[in-house]
Write a protein that holds these residues in place. Sequence first.
Motif, PDB file in Angstrom:
ATOM      1  N   LEU A  89       0.830  -1.205   0.000  1.00 54.78           N
ATOM      2  CA  LEU A  89       0.000   0.000   0.000  1.00 54.78           C
ATOM      3  C   LEU A  89       0.862   1.251   0.000  1.00 54.78           C
ATOM      4  CD1 LEU A  89      -2.827  -1.002   2.498  1.00 54.78           C
ATOM      5  CD2 LEU A  89      -2.920  -0.934   0.016  1.00 54.78           C
ATOM      6  N   ARG A  90       1.933   1.244   0.793  1.00 55.91           N
ATOM      7  CA  ARG A  90       2.834   2.399   0.819  1.00 55.91           C
ATOM      8  C   ARG A  90       3.544   2.556  -0.521  1.00 55.91           C
ATOM      9  NH1 ARG A  90       6.337   0.959   5.684  1.00 55.91           N
ATOM     10  NH2 ARG A  90       5.414  -1.071   5.297  1.00 55.91           N
ATOM     11  N   THR A  91       3.902   1.427  -1.150  1.00 56.13           N
ATOM     12  CA  THR A  91       4.542   1.484  -2.466  1.00 56.13           C
ATOM     13  C   THR A  91       3.582   2.067  -3.501  1.00 56.13           C
ATOM     14  OG1 THR A  91       5.911  -0.425  -1.932  1.00 56.13           O
ATOM     15  CG2 THR A  91       5.655   0.101  -4.263  1.00 56.13           C
ATOM     16  N   THR A  92       2.330   1.603  -3.475  1.00 60.93           N
ATOM     17  CA  THR A  92       1.319   2.103  -4.410  1.00 60.93           C
ATOM     18  C   THR A  92       1.101   3.597  -4.230  1.00 60.93           C
ATOM     19  OG1 THR A  92       0.231  -0.051  -4.438  1.00 60.93           O
ATOM     20  CG2 THR A  92      -1.075   1.824  -5.169  1.00 60.93           C
ATOM     21  N   ALA A  93       0.974   4.031  -2.976  1.00 67.27           N
ATOM     22  CA  ALA A  93       0.762   5.458  -2.708  1.00 67.27           C
ATOM     23  C   ALA A  93       1.961   6.275  -3.167  1.00 67.27           C
ATOM     24  CB  ALA A  93       0.496   5.684  -1.222  1.00 67.27           C
ATOM     25  N   ALA A  94       3.170   5.784  -2.915  1.00 64.81           N
ATOM     26  CA  ALA A  94       4.368   6.520  -3.327  1.00 64.81           C
ATOM     27  C   ALA A  94       4.460   6.599  -4.845  1.00 64.81           C
ATOM     28  CB  ALA A  94       5.619   5.849  -2.748  1.00 64.81           C
ATOM     29  N   ALA A 112       1.964   6.498  -6.929  1.00 61.54           N
ATOM     30  CA  ALA A 112       0.900   7.392  -7.383  1.00 61.54           C
ATOM     31  C   ALA A 112       1.320   8.856  -7.231  1.00 61.54           C
ATOM     32  CB  ALA A 112      -0.388   7.129  -6.611  1.00 61.54           C
ATOM     33  N   ARG A 113       2.178   9.138  -6.270  1.00 63.70           N
ATOM     34  CA  ARG A 113       2.715  10.498  -6.079  1.00 63.70           C
ATOM     35  C   ARG A 113       4.010  10.702  -6.863  1.00 63.70           C
ATOM     36  NH1 ARG A 113       2.305   8.788  -0.851  1.00 63.70           N
ATOM     37  NH2 ARG A 113       4.556   9.024  -0.633  1.00 63.70           N
ATOM     38  N   ALA A 114       4.410   9.700  -7.656  1.00 62.92           N
ATOM     39  CA  ALA A 114       5.646   9.732  -8.463  1.00 62.92           C
ATOM     40  C   ALA A 114       6.892   9.819  -7.589  1.00 62.92           C
ATOM     41  CB  ALA A 114       5.613  10.855  -9.484  1.00 62.92           C
ATOM     42  N   ASP A 115       6.826   9.263  -6.385  1.00 70.87           N
ATOM     43  CA  ASP A 115       7.974   9.233  -5.474  1.00 70.87           C
ATOM     44  C   ASP A 115       8.603   7.840  -5.552  1.00 70.87           C
ATOM     45  OD1 ASP A 115       9.849   9.473  -3.494  1.00 70.87           O
ATOM     46  OD2 ASP A 115       8.437  10.195  -1.962  1.00 70.87           O
ATOM     47  N   VAL A 116       9.403   7.628  -6.585  1.00 76.74           N
ATOM     48  CA  VAL A 116       9.988   6.312  -6.850  1.00 76.74           C
ATOM     49  C   VAL A 116      10.957   5.906  -5.739  1.00 76.74           C
ATOM     50  CG1 VAL A 116      11.353   4.946  -8.483  1.00 76.74           C
ATOM     51  CG2 VAL A 116       9.682   6.592  -9.329  1.00 76.74           C
ATOM     52  N   ALA A 117      11.701   6.848  -5.196  1.00 72.31           N
ATOM     53  CA  ALA A 117      12.653   6.533  -4.125  1.00 72.31           C
ATOM     54  C   ALA A 117      11.925   5.994  -2.888  1.00 72.31           C
ATOM     55  CB  ALA A 117      13.481   7.752  -3.764  1.00 72.31           C
ATOM     56  N   ALA A 118      10.822   6.628  -2.520  1.00 75.36           N
ATOM     57  CA  ALA A 118      10.059   6.148  -1.362  1.00 75.36           C
ATOM     58  C   ALA A 118       9.461   4.776  -1.655  1.00 75.36           C
ATOM     59  CB  ALA A 118       8.960   7.137  -0.997  1.00 75.36           C
ATOM     60  N   TRP A 130      10.639   2.494  -3.724  1.00 66.82           N
ATOM     61  CA  TRP A 130      11.737   1.528  -3.739  1.00 66.82           C
ATOM     62  C   TRP A 130      12.163   1.157  -2.325  1.00 66.82           C
ATOM     63  CZ3 TRP A 130      13.823  -1.191  -7.673  1.00 66.82           C
ATOM     64  CH2 TRP A 130      14.994  -1.891  -7.408  1.00 66.82           C
ATOM     65  N   SER A 131      12.176   2.120  -1.424  1.00 68.16           N
ATOM     66  CA  SER A 131      12.625   1.852  -0.062  1.00 68.16           C
ATOM     67  C   SER A 131      11.659   0.950   0.694  1.00 68.16           C
ATOM     68  CB  SER A 131      12.816   3.161   0.708  1.00 68.16           C
ATOM     69  OG  SER A 131      11.569   3.767   0.991  1.00 68.16           O
ATOM     70  N   VAL A 132      10.417   0.877   0.262  1.00 63.51           N
ATOM     71  CA  VAL A 132       9.428   0.050   0.943  1.00 63.51           C
ATOM     72  C   VAL A 132       9.318  -1.336   0.309  1.00 63.51           C
ATOM     73  CG1 VAL A 132       7.003  -0.121   1.597  1.00 63.51           C
ATOM     74  CG2 VAL A 132       8.128   2.089   1.625  1.00 63.51           C
ATOM     75  N   ASN A 133       9.255  -1.410  -1.019  1.00 66.39           N
ATOM     76  CA  ASN A 133       9.118  -2.695  -1.695  1.00 66.39           C
ATOM     77  C   ASN A 133       9.678  -2.591  -3.113  1.00 66.39           C
ATOM     78  OD1 ASN A 133       8.175  -5.058  -3.051  1.00 66.39           O
ATOM     79  ND2 ASN A 133       6.625  -5.304  -1.475  1.00 66.39           N
ATOM     80  N   ILE A 188      16.032 -12.303   5.287  1.00 67.75           N
ATOM     81  CA  ILE A 188      17.388 -12.626   5.716  1.00 67.75           C
ATOM     82  C   ILE A 188      17.954 -11.398   6.431  1.00 67.75           C
ATOM     83  CG2 ILE A 188      19.727 -13.170   4.924  1.00 67.75           C
ATOM     84  CD1 ILE A 188      18.441 -14.733   2.619  1.00 67.75           C
ATOM     85  N   PRO A 189      18.389 -11.556   7.675  1.00 70.23           N
ATOM     86  CA  PRO A 189      18.826 -10.384   8.461  1.00 70.23           C
ATOM     87  C   PRO A 189      19.857  -9.510   7.757  1.00 70.23           C
ATOM     88  CG  PRO A 189      18.683 -12.308   9.868  1.00 70.23           C
ATOM     89  CD  PRO A 189      18.440 -12.785   8.460  1.00 70.23           C
ATOM     90  N   PHE A 190      20.793 -10.108   7.034  1.00 70.06           N
ATOM     91  CA  PHE A 190      21.836  -9.347   6.347  1.00 70.06           C
ATOM     92  C   PHE A 190      21.223  -8.417   5.284  1.00 70.06           C
ATOM     93  CE2 PHE A 190      24.739  -9.078   2.665  1.00 70.06           C
ATOM     94  CZ  PHE A 190      25.758  -8.333   3.248  1.00 70.06           C
ATOM     95  N   LEU A 191      20.138  -8.860   4.644  1.00 70.07           N
ATOM     96  CA  LEU A 191      19.519  -8.084   3.565  1.00 70.07           C
ATOM     97  C   LEU A 191      18.347  -7.224   4.047  1.00 70.07           C
ATOM     98  CD1 LEU A 191      19.549 -10.804   0.769  1.00 70.07           C
ATOM     99  CD2 LEU A 191      21.095  -8.868   1.036  1.00 70.07           C
ATOM    100  N   ALA A 192      17.916  -7.413   5.270  1.00 66.83           N
ATOM    101  CA  ALA A 192      16.765  -6.694   5.799  1.00 66.83           C
ATOM    102  C   ALA A 192      16.866  -5.181   5.651  1.00 66.83           C
ATOM    103  CB  ALA A 192      16.500  -7.093   7.251  1.00 66.83           C
ATOM    104  N   PRO A 193      18.028  -4.577   5.891  1.00 69.14           N
ATOM    105  CA  PRO A 193      18.071  -3.110   5.732  1.00 69.14           C
ATOM    106  C   PRO A 193      17.766  -2.643   4.301  1.00 69.14           C
ATOM    107  CG  PRO A 193      20.003  -3.891   6.932  1.00 69.14           C
ATOM    108  CD  PRO A 193      19.284  -5.104   6.440  1.00 69.14           C
ATOM    109  N   TYR A 194      17.953  -3.508   3.335  1.00 77.49           N
ATOM    110  CA  TYR A 194      17.746  -3.132   1.937  1.00 77.49           C
ATOM    111  C   TYR A 194      16.385  -3.566   1.383  1.00 77.49           C
ATOM    112  CZ  TYR A 194      22.760  -2.853   2.591  1.00 77.49           C
ATOM    113  OH  TYR A 194      23.989  -2.572   3.086  1.00 77.49           O
ATOM    114  N   LEU A 195      15.827  -4.651   1.916  1.00 77.60           N
ATOM    115  CA  LEU A 195      14.630  -5.237   1.321  1.00 77.60           C
ATOM    116  C   LEU A 195      13.388  -5.225   2.210  1.00 77.60           C
ATOM    117  CD1 LEU A 195      16.197  -8.335  -0.486  1.00 77.60           C
ATOM    118  CD2 LEU A 195      15.637  -6.100  -1.448  1.00 77.60           C
TER     119      LEU A 195
END
Length: 144
Positions: free
Chosen positions: A66-71, A73-79, A81-84, A135-142
């Motif tokens: 939902l946060r990805t869809t909202a971002a 829709a607002r053309a905030d690709v960085a936001a 990407w950071s969520v999903n 995976i804990p090692f990748l959690a900060p990124y994914l």
Amino acid sequence: MATDGPHTGAFVGERVRRDRVAPTVIGGVLAAGTGLVVLMQPQTGGTVLCPLLALTGLYCPMCGGLRTTAALARADVAAAWSVNPMLTVLLPLATVAWAVWMVRSWRGQSPLRIPDAVYPVLAVAVVVFGVLRNIPFLAPYLSP
């Protein structure tokens, strides 16, 4: 056996109208749903909770959708990407596929056929993404 008859033209006209309805209705429903998601402002927190996360503490491949869809829709690709990251790529591709379907249907052309190999590849990609984001090692990124 002849295929021409008094009702052939009417049948073709009805099929063309019916073929135009599906992408139009689906597009309208998805646009309304996207508008609702934007109005909900899921980035501020809300009551929507992933059942898998609630039961197991694991992120599903759709967590943050939902946060990805909202971002997006607002053309905030960085936001987005950071969520999903997976949905940040797939949602625009799905939008392009819908637009192609819509244009082809309104031109009276047959829809493009998605190759059968796409479905298992997509399923594997979703499962792999779901595993990698936990995976804990990748959690900060994914993780969302």
